[in-house]
Design an enzyme around this catalytic site. Structure first.
Site, PDB file in Angstrom:
ATOM      1  N   GLU A 143       0.800  -1.223   0.000  1.00  0.00           N
ATOM      2  CA  GLU A 143       0.000   0.000   0.000  1.00  0.00           C
ATOM      3  C   GLU A 143       0.839   1.284   0.000  1.00  0.00           C
ATOM      4  OE1 GLU A 143      -2.842  -0.318   3.154  1.00  0.00           O
ATOM      5  OE2 GLU A 143      -3.769  -2.104   2.318  1.00  0.00           O
ATOM      6  N   GLU A 252      -6.420 -10.463  -1.354  1.00  0.00           N
ATOM      7  CA  GLU A 252      -7.298 -10.233  -0.193  1.00  0.00           C
ATOM      8  C   GLU A 252      -8.743 -10.077  -0.646  1.00  0.00           C
ATOM      9  OE1 GLU A 252      -5.764  -7.128   2.357  1.00  0.00           O
ATOM     10  OE2 GLU A 252      -3.692  -7.592   1.835  1.00  0.00           O
TER      11      GLU A 252
END
Length: 634
Positions: A143, A252
């Site tokens: 991220e 995810e």
């Protein structure tokens, strides 16, 4: 993903009637995985055996830095060991999640200098290496797109900053990981780029790949896809792959919905698209027990609504998934990593990813096979074969005659006839030049007069849309120029954007600055750095901008000193936005103490010199000698 950590007192598991006993996936080449349940990370849960469903495991929180070294120097593996040992005992794939992340890192690093933070990151990786020396799959960086995580700046500063590529610090993280795990699959992972920041995500991963970083796959978190149609999802997934041409992991995936029919519909829309893509190496679902996942119902507060087993019964999405995984399409879906293992590690490393027309670009290909032997490597540029190489080191040169994109492809052929591809590339720009002439220092630098060129060469903007109202330039790409302070200013700024300026320092010495700025936001800031010959940045000063007015119309002056002297001559300055939403009108530089020294000449008599590789060159030279690729230093 930033996951809520919960603590539970687990009761003894109860046997569940009708429970399945076979893993959902029988495909030998790609995994169907999941995460640990609750804290500190249990595997078998409530009478259900993890290995009866999934053949890969990612700890939800157990392998994050803050979990393991929350207190400096104390390493606790209680959340990681159960998952790792379970995976090894049940022949499941284990993924370490994650090494570098601007969230869930130990907060004690914030008080450290950049140098000390770097040492802490290296020590952290060394400890992971010592504990788990044979990791096969690693989320190296997580991220880092834009402002996804506020703590990213601590990692960026520690690992070397943006540099020439814009992502040198991420490249450094991958290099550190490759040194410790020479045969692991190294992944860059980011959250739902299928819906947000898709172009920024592509730009980041593409820059890593093009620079020759040892990145083997990109990871797409896939949260919050509820209601996204198959057509829309397919289009975006193809867009990302067409741009990157690399292996992908769905890392995810979850659908948070209390309605079973809705959850099932979304699985039906997305899962076959993911699974049947021949560039997808595996799918990890993010949680499997209702009430024990990170997603909650915002209207009711009910937690864990993405779970697939509720009240010890499979929800319809899981029932459908079991049926789908038994189809021929699921069983025979191809993978970029047959047998779930990586055979070829091939990285194309150009001397620059931002070249000027007519500049010779050296191309090195770092190639290694795990079990096979390389016979030859063919290198293509824009689909034209450049050369065939049969012996290491694999290297050549390309001199682009025209500006534009040069896509590179290396095709490795092994002695058994198998072939492996790796893509890369570099961009070629016309020669850059100042806009409105060179600004002399001491003097005033108008921020809107950044150098002419192209995005990635003389500026970088987060998008290609000009939202400004000044209409000052037609060659500014997506840089947003606005009316302000009686003239033109930079506006609509986003974190990570930058502009470069060619300046002529007419008087060497110490300098102060005055920055005329405005912000309708808190925490706006920017940095001005000197761009060195090797593309590295040396920070000269950082300006924190207070909220000056809700409409950005009130400009104020911020003052300070440069951290080092400026030498006489032409130089390049870079202005980088650190905290978004700052407007900048101009920067005035004043020489506060002239050194009177504008050139430096060294005249050693008998001292030996050394090049950057440490090789002894010899004494008795005058001045600084520079050769291509090496600098002789005294």
């Amino acid at each position: 993903m930033n996951c809520k950590i919960k603590t539970y007192l687990l009761t003894a598991a109860l046997a569940v009637s009708g429970q399945a006993s076979a893993q959902l996936s029988t495909n030998p080449d790609k995994f169907l995985g999941n995460i640990t349940t609750d804290w500190p990370g249990s595997m078998d849960y409530a009478g259900f055996k993890y290995s009866d469903y999934w053949n890969q495991v990612t700890p939800e929180n157990g392998t994050k830095w803050s979990t393991i070294e929350g207190t400096r120097g104390q390493f606790n593996w209680y959340g990681a060991d159960p998952a790792y040992n379970y995976a090894k005992n049940h022949n499941l794939k284990f993924k370490f999640h994650t090494l570098v992340w601007g969230s869930q890192y130990p907060r004690w690093i914030e008080s450290l200098s950049a140098e000390e933070r770097y040492k802490a990151i290296v020590k952290w990786m060394d400890k992971v290496k010592a504990k788990y020396p044979n990791l096969e799959i690693i989320d190296v960086v997580n991220e880092a797109v834009g402002s996804h995580q506020g703590g990213t700046r601590y990692m960026r500063e520690a690992l070397g900053g943006d540099g020439a590529t814009g992502y040198d610090w991420i490249i450094k993280a991958f290099e550190l990981a490759r040194e410790r795990w020479p045969e692991a699959i190294l992944i860059y992972n980011d959250f739902n780029t299928f819906q947000w920041d898709t172009d920024a995500y592509i730009a980041l991963v593409k820059s890593l790949r093009d620079a020759g970083a040892p990145i083997d796959a990109y990871g797409c978190q896939s949260h919050d896809l509820g209601g996204v149609s198959k057509s829309t999802f397919s289009t975006v997934m193809k867009k990302i792959q067409d741009a990157l041409k690399m292996p992908m992991y769905i890392t995810e995936y979850d659908i948070g919905d209390t309605n079973d029919a809705n959850q099932k519909w979304n699985f039906q829309q997305h899962f076959p698209v993911m699974w049947e893509a021949d560039y997808c190496a595996g799918v990890t679902i993010w949680g499997w027990f209702y009430g024990h996942t990170w997603i909650k119902d915002n209207s009711t507060g009910e937690e864990g609504i993405s779970g697939l087993i509720k009240n010890k019964e499979e929800r319809s999405a899981l029932t459908w998934l079991r049926e789908y995984m038994q189809t021929d399409a699921a069983k025979n879906a191809k993978s970029p990593f047959p047998g779930m293992k990586m055979e070829a590690m091939v990285y194309i490393k150009p001397s620059t990813i931002k070249a000027t027309k007519g500049e010779t670009v050296s191309i090195d290909i770092d190639a290694k096979m795990v079990t096979k032997t390389i016979q030859s490597i063919d290198l293509y540029a824009n689909n034209t074969k450049v050369t065939t190489m049969t012996e290491a080191p694999y290297a050549c040169e390309i001199t682009p005659a025209e500006a534009g994109r040069y896509d590179l492809k290396a095709v490795v052929t092994t002695t058994d006839g198998a072939t492996y591809e790796r893509w890369g590339g570099f961009d070629v720009f016309p020669a850059r030049e100042p806009y409105n002439g060179i600004t002399e220092l001491p003097g005033t630098l108008e921020v809107e007069d950044f150098d002419c060129g192209a995005d990635g060469q003389s500026f970088h903007d987060s998008d290609t849309k000009d939202e400004g109202d000044a209409k000052y330039r037609t060659d500014a790409g997506g840089v947003d120029l606005v009316k302000g302070n009686g003239g033109v200013a930079l506006g609509y700024t986003a974190q990570g954007e930058w502009l470069e300026y060619t300046v002529d320092v007419t008087e060497a010495g110490e300098y102060s600055y005055e920055a005329v700025v405005a912000s309708g936001n808190e925490n706006s800031s920017f940095t001005v750095s000197l761009v060195n010959d090797n593309g590295k940045l040396t920070q000269l000063f950082k300006v924190s901008v207070p909220k000056t007015g809700s409409d950005w119309s009130k400009y104020v002056t911020r003052k300070g000193k440069l951290s080092q002297e400026l030498a006489k001559g032409k130089q390049i300055l870079r202005l980088t936005i650190d905290g978004a939403y700052v407007n900048i009108d101009k920067l005035t530089f004043t020489c506060t103490s002239s050194t009177g020294i504008n050139t430096i000449e060294a005249t050693p008599t008998d001292a030996p010199t050394y090049n950057l590789t440490g090789a002894k060159v010899g004494p008795n030279y005058k001045g600084l000698k520079i050769k291509k690729g090496k600098k002789q230093l005294r």
